[in-house]
Design an enzyme around this catalytic site. Sequence first.
Site, PDB file in Angstrom:
ATOM      1  N   LYS A 109      35.080  49.529  37.543  1.00 33.69           N
ATOM      2  CA  LYS A 109      36.381  49.691  38.202  1.00 33.69           C
ATOM      3  C   LYS A 109      36.958  51.063  37.861  1.00 33.69           C
ATOM      4  CE  LYS A 109      37.179  44.719  38.122  1.00 33.69           C
ATOM      5  NZ  LYS A 109      37.998  43.597  37.582  1.00 33.69           N
ATOM      6  N   ASP A 148      33.276  34.353  32.084  1.00 32.54           N
ATOM      7  CA  ASP A 148      34.453  34.714  32.870  1.00 32.54           C
ATOM      8  C   ASP A 148      35.609  33.748  32.664  1.00 32.54           C
ATOM      9  OD1 ASP A 148      35.917  36.199  34.710  1.00 32.54           O
ATOM     10  OD2 ASP A 148      35.198  35.040  36.417  1.00 32.54           O
TER      11      ASP A 148
END
Length: 301
Positions: free
Chosen positions: A156, A238
């Site tokens: 990102k 996650d």
Amino acid sequence: MNDPTDLTGTGLSEAWVTELVERTLAEDLTGGAPLPAAPDLAVANDVTSSATIPPAQYGTADLVARADGVVAGLPLAARVFLRLAPGATLTAGAADGDRVRRGDVLLSIRGPVRALLAAERSALNIASRASGIATHTRAWVDAIEGTKARVLDTRKTTPGLRPLEKYAVRCGGGTNKRMGLYDVAMIKDNHVAAAGSVAAAVTAVRERAPKVAVQVEADTPAQAVEAVEAGADFLLLDNMAPAVLREVVALVGGRAELEATGGLTLAVAREVAETGVDYLSVGALTHSSPILDLALDLRAG
């Protein structure tokens, strides 16, 4: 201090840094058109400095920290100044990775004042951005000091700036694990759905790219076990609560590297690290770090 422009140990290529310097200066001086090769012609595009500063005026400018932090990108900033003032004299006051305090002089440049001011914003944009990431990363590294866990970045990143931003993470004490789609296979839920199962997805990747490490995303302990039994090298855990992370560590720890991700904050960083995971993956290092406030102070004469 060593040569302020030295890229040794940065992992940044000369070609990429040169392209970034040219692109950044062109954005400010020519609206993105190729920068004139002659420094004087490039500087002439700074209409304010060209109108107010005599061409023969020389001075010294100090790149100064306006806040405490960790610096990064100083060799690139130095190259920005040298692109417009190739005869300038540079003196380093700090090196990438150093902790600095408000008021510290990081770099001094003596040269034509027109050129120094034309280069100012481009140099500051690069160094402030990189130093902000390094400073933010160091806060995470400090938060989990004493545990075995390491802080990771993600993909990102700002388009076109990934090498710089991931280098800045390293300057802050963090770790790069995945530079792009080419160096680590990341099997997520959509890949599993397309392949039919975790095992099928892992097998397909092994056949297609046998030398590439394989990471599998898991949302539950059962999925973590399935991924390890399918042959995953890493697990991306996650949005798991610390109690669940400890359960996964007990089930599969030692058989695959474990990376916690999703919803992590500095407030919970240590608690997560103490579960026994190997990594904390923090996208905010590159997508949400504020800049470190830097400035250029001119000393005339």
